[in-house]
Write an enzyme that holds these catalytic residues in place. Structure first.
Site, PDB file in Angstrom:
ATOM      1  N   GLU A 116     -38.719  -4.985  37.130  1.00  0.00           N
ATOM      2  CA  GLU A 116     -39.783  -5.175  38.105  1.00  0.00           C
ATOM      3  C   GLU A 116     -39.245  -5.877  39.347  1.00  0.00           C
ATOM      4  O   GLU A 116     -38.732  -6.999  39.254  1.00  0.00           O
ATOM      5  CB  GLU A 116     -40.923  -6.016  37.519  1.00  0.00           C
ATOM      6  CG  GLU A 116     -41.730  -5.301  36.456  1.00  0.00           C
ATOM      7  CD  GLU A 116     -42.966  -6.079  36.031  1.00  0.00           C
ATOM      8  OE1 GLU A 116     -43.876  -5.473  35.459  1.00  0.00           O
ATOM      9  OE2 GLU A 116     -43.019  -7.308  36.271  1.00  0.00           O
ATOM     10  N   CYS A 117     -39.344  -5.227  40.487  1.00  0.00           N
ATOM     11  CA  CYS A 117     -39.018  -5.798  41.788  1.00  0.00           C
ATOM     12  C   CYS A 117     -37.563  -6.266  41.841  1.00  0.00           C
ATOM     13  O   CYS A 117     -36.680  -5.472  42.125  1.00  0.00           O
ATOM     14  CB  CYS A 117     -39.988  -6.928  42.146  1.00  0.00           C
ATOM     15  SG  CYS A 117     -40.003  -7.327  43.917  1.00  0.00           S
ATOM     16  N   ALA A 118     -37.289  -7.531  41.553  1.00  0.00           N
ATOM     17  CA  ALA A 118     -35.911  -8.004  41.562  1.00  0.00           C
ATOM     18  C   ALA A 118     -35.054  -7.204  40.593  1.00  0.00           C
ATOM     19  O   ALA A 118     -33.902  -6.880  40.879  1.00  0.00           O
ATOM     20  CB  ALA A 118     -35.862  -9.485  41.201  1.00  0.00           C
TER      21      ALA A 118
END
Length: 853
Positions: A341-343
């Site tokens: 997720e994201c990072a």
């Protein structure tokens, strides 16, 4: 019915000090021996990190958009009972009290959560720019919604006891008690960067700052009154959330407790506590892996969860750990179920701002000038590791990066449109991979945790092949995405006249090929439009000698800017002219230059026929200045603040201590307007026997204009005027001087200064993670010590940093690095990351014995 003393900490708007006060309350109450449960309204991960530090238990989020209104009370109760029963819960709000999801009429606001949980509210109000009006603000907030009970007020950033008392009387008229008053204290404010506050896990001083904050809150806030308000909250009629009721364990045919690696450490600080609780409830063994340090995945891993964080800040350390990157790439390729997720998505790409990443996703990532921050609804279009066709989840985006392409093959989600965001495909997904920008709180969608746990239980445990990067007995330096370690060349011969060496000659190689410029200390960007317009308009006066009236007007405007008299300012053609005027003004008997520092004062004094004496500061003391080292017979002392190239900011008191009858102290503040902390400038405080030199070159990025000014006593400035060449200050410099002290300049200077501080933080964090020593300071550049020959290796890679061996007291093991935009800095850090930085303790040559009298 469940009794839980509780209070919500809210504010009229962001920036009033909710995090400071809420965290301080948690810490102060915990010091009393109370068990305190910390919670945060909204999706934010950073504030709960500070809550966890204050309470010694996980920080938790309460967000109706992410988990549904029906789970808010159960999650509050769960958090207050896990890992042990709490005596009181403190809930930090988000934004302003009634600010929620855009277009949602306050949905997911602090007030909404306070209403759902029937919790009294304590307002934190920044009173620094108002007094009696605060009473009206409090009355308005208290009366806006009858379902929200404002039970107390804490006044923040009071300027004085008298100011606080004026506000206290105004609030008293509302009938709402003032529970405490906090004054201004910059030492307890968490530092910020491009996505908000710096996480507690990334702050070495976080515990110390928290202790100071707890002391202040305990001293200045009526904790007994706060507890009385908390105990007035009625019992809650709902069961506590239970992760074991949301998921089931692995099937009968699965291996016991599939091992799941969850990314942690400084680069991955964003994971909801309930995520790992759900995985554990589903039978998984959760093992935390720090991708900046751990060289390998856990043995027999069957699942990988890469949550949110700041990989863009820690890109150098992530890239340098090639062994784990290769291990992850191989595990994802082998079909180990992986959620990112994201990072985590950024980490799985091929490169992040040119720094090699895992390479498990065929995409590249880079910083973007645009912040993406929004609640989103997302739909699955095909069967994937987490999703099923037509299923919808809620989540949020929070990033200032972009991935190209944004999705490939089967997207992880299709993000439904909002008023400000179009419908877009996001991320990469398949049977064993789910990587996207969307943050999803799995407590609101526990079937996602179940699917991931089931996939992990069914997966074949990953085992690296013998001798592979990351396997025991190997070097731990993988090859995926990395270059061969270049041989660090021998340092080149120093220039024939080191004192005349300037950083601008560093920016191209021997063939004239331009290099990426991290050598010249000017702001990385064009002049602002109002300054560019002023410079263009000055060309209309190019046909005449500079007008003396305009010079006086510019000097007068500068004097007002610094709260000085008109005759305390002298315009100069850059600081080179200022140093020349000082050198020619008197027959100096014993001029002293404090080094390492800018070499122009030496050049000017020697050109005027003076013998120059040096006083050296030392690396072992972080180049601090001891006034007692300056000989009593010195009648001229020149010192930089912050000093070029060390970046050392000397306390104003230290510099004032240098002054004495018969001595002139010259403080070069060429970079002081780029330092956020103005406590140590001497520009606004006239000191007898002291001159302050200011430049427009650095912050405003106009080195070709040659504009600056001198601040000091009228009699001393008269001596400088007497030796100044007539019309030396050009029409362009006069126009720049006038423009750069106007109201537009004040606002733009604050913006640029904040930006430079954020850029510097990216650089220093990266150097820390690479183990490169650097000098603490506040300047828009950093003096670092990567070792002899590193500068030349960087030049071979197309990167220019400033050599430091031309500064007295430094050698070729040091370089000066200008603060640049994060993408440029990360390219530098990536290049440093593949160098073999095994730097011996070379020691700074102690030239002081020869230089001191």
């Amino acid at each position: 019915m469940s009794a839980l003393p509780r209070v919500v900490v809210a504010a009229p708007a962001s920036g009033h000090g909710k995090t400071t006060v809420a965290t301080g309350l948690m810490a102060a109450l915990a010091r009393r021996g109370l068990e305190v449960s910390g919670h945060k309204v909204g999706p934010d991960y950073i504030d709960p990190g500070y809550h966890a530090l204050a309470t010694g238990r996980p920080g938790r989020n309460l967000d109706p958009h992410l988990v549904g209104v029906e789970r808010i009370v159960p999650l509050l109760l769960h958090g207050s009972r896990t890992p042990r029963a709490a005596d009181v819960a403190v809930v930090e709000g988000v934004m302003g009290l009634f600010d929620g999801q855009i277009g949602g009429d306050g949905f997911a606001s602090t007030a909404h959560v306070a209403t759902l949980t029937d919790t009294p509210v304590v307002l934190v109000v920044d009173i620094s720019s108002a007094s009696r009006t605060i009473g009206a603000v409090v009355a308005g907030l208290a009366g806006f919604d009858p379902g929200v009970r404002v039970a107390g007020v804490i006044l923040n950033k009071a300027g004085s006891p008298r100011h606080a008392e004026e506000v206290r009387r105004a609030v008293a008229a509302t009938g709402i008690p003032v529970l405490g008053v906090l004054g201004r204290d910059d030492h307890i404010v968490a530092p910020s960067r491009h996505l908000g506050l710096v996480p507690a896990a990334e702050r070495a001083d976080a515990a110390t700052a928290l202790d100071r904050l707890a002391d202040q809150v305990a001293e200045r806030v009526d904790l007994d009154a706060v507890l009385e308000i908390a105990r007035s909250a009625p019992p809650l009629d709902a069961p506590a959330w239970d992760p074991t009721a949301e998921v089931r364990g692995p099937g009968a045919g699965a291996a016991a407790r599939p091992r799941v690696a969850v990314a942690g450490g400084r680069a991955f600080t964003f994971t909801y506590a309930e995520t790992t609780e759900l995985l554990a409830a589903a039978g998984c063994e959760v093992v935390v892996v720090d991708p900046t340090h751990d060289q390998r995945l856990p043995d027999d891993v069957q699942g990988i969860y890469l949550g949110g964080g700041f990989p863009e800040v820690h890109a150098a350390a992530l890239s340098r750990n090639a062994a784990l990157r290769e291990d992850l790439r191989a595990a994802v390729a082998a079909g180990v179920p992986t959620v990112a997720e994201c990072a985590g998505l950024l980490y799985l790409t091929e490169t992040l701002d040119h720094a090699p990443m895992v390479g498990a996703v065929a995409a590249t990532a880079a910083m973007s000038p645009r912040l993406t921050l929004a609640y989103r609804s997302a739909t699955s279009t095909e069967p994937t590791l987490l999703g099923r066709p037509g299923e919808t989840v809620t989540g949020h985006e929070f990033h200032r990066t972009r991935v190209e392409p944004a999705a490939g093959g089967t997207p992880a989600w299709v993000l439904e449109p909002t008023a400000s965001h179009p419908r877009t495909a996001d991320g990469f997904a398949g049977p064993t991979l789910h990587a996207s920008y969307l943050h999803v709180h799995w407590a609101g969608h526990p079937h996602l945790a179940q699917r991931f746990a089931d996939a992990a239980a069914a997966a074949t445990a990953y085992r690296r092949s013998p001798g592979s990067p990351g396997a025991l007995g190997t070097s731990g330096r993988g090859t995926s995405g990395s270059r061969e370690l270049p041989e660090v060349p021998r340092p080149e011969v120093a220039p024939a006249d080191p004192l005349r060496h300037h950083g601008d000659v560093e920016t191209s190689d021997a063939t004239g090929r331009p290099l990426v410029d991290l050598a010249v200390n000017t702001y990385d960007g064009p002049p602002p439009p109002w300054l560019a317009d002023a410079l263009r308009a000055s060309l209309e006066d190019a046909g005449a000698y500079p007008d003396a009236g305009r010079v006086r007007a510019a000097q007068a405007a500068t004097a007002r800017h610094h709260s000085r008299a008109d005759d305390e300012v002298l315009a100069v053609a850059g600081l080179a002219e200022a140093f020349t005027l000082v050198a020619r003004a008197r027959a100096w008997r014993h001029p002293v230059v404090v080094h390492p520092q800018f070499t122009e004062p030496d050049v000017a004094l020697r050109a005027a026929g003076h013998t120059v004496h040096h006083v050296l500061t030392h690396a072992s003391e972080n180049f601090a200045l001891d006034p007692s080292r300056v000989p009593e017979e010195a009648d001229l002392v020149v010192v930089g603040n912050p000093t070029n190239p060390t970046g050392r900011v000397h306390p104003a008191a230290t510099l004032r201590a240098l002054t004495r009858p018969g001595r002139l102290v010259v403080v070069d503040e060429a970079f002081m307007d780029s330092v956020p902390d103005r406590r140590h400038t001497l520009a606004d405080a006239p000191v007898p026997g002291l001159l302050v030199l200011r430049s427009l070159t650095k912050l405003w990025g106009i080195p070709g204009v040659r504009a600056g000014y001198v601040l000091g006593e009228p009699a001393v400035l008269a001596e400088l005027r007497a030796v100044q060449t007539p019309w030396s200050v050009s029409a362009a410099a006069i126009a720049a001087l006038h423009a750069c002290v106007g109201p537009d300049a004040v606002a733009e200077a604050a913006r640029r200064t904040g930006e430079l501080a954020a850029w510097r933080l990216v650089l220093t964090r990266g150097l820390d993670e690479l183990g490169v020593h650097h000098v603490p300071g506040g300047a828009p550049f950093v003096l670092a010590r990567p070792g002899a020959g590193v500068r030349d290796a960087l030049r071979a890679d197309g990167l220019a940093v400033r050599r430091a061996d031309t500064f007295p007291g430094l050698d070729a093991s040091w370089v000066r690095i200008a603060a640049r935009r994060p993408a440029t800095t990360r390219r530098l850090l990536s290049a440093l990351g593949v160098l073999d930085l095994r730097v011996p303790d070379l020691g700074v040559p102690d030239l002081g014995a020869a230089a001191r009298p």
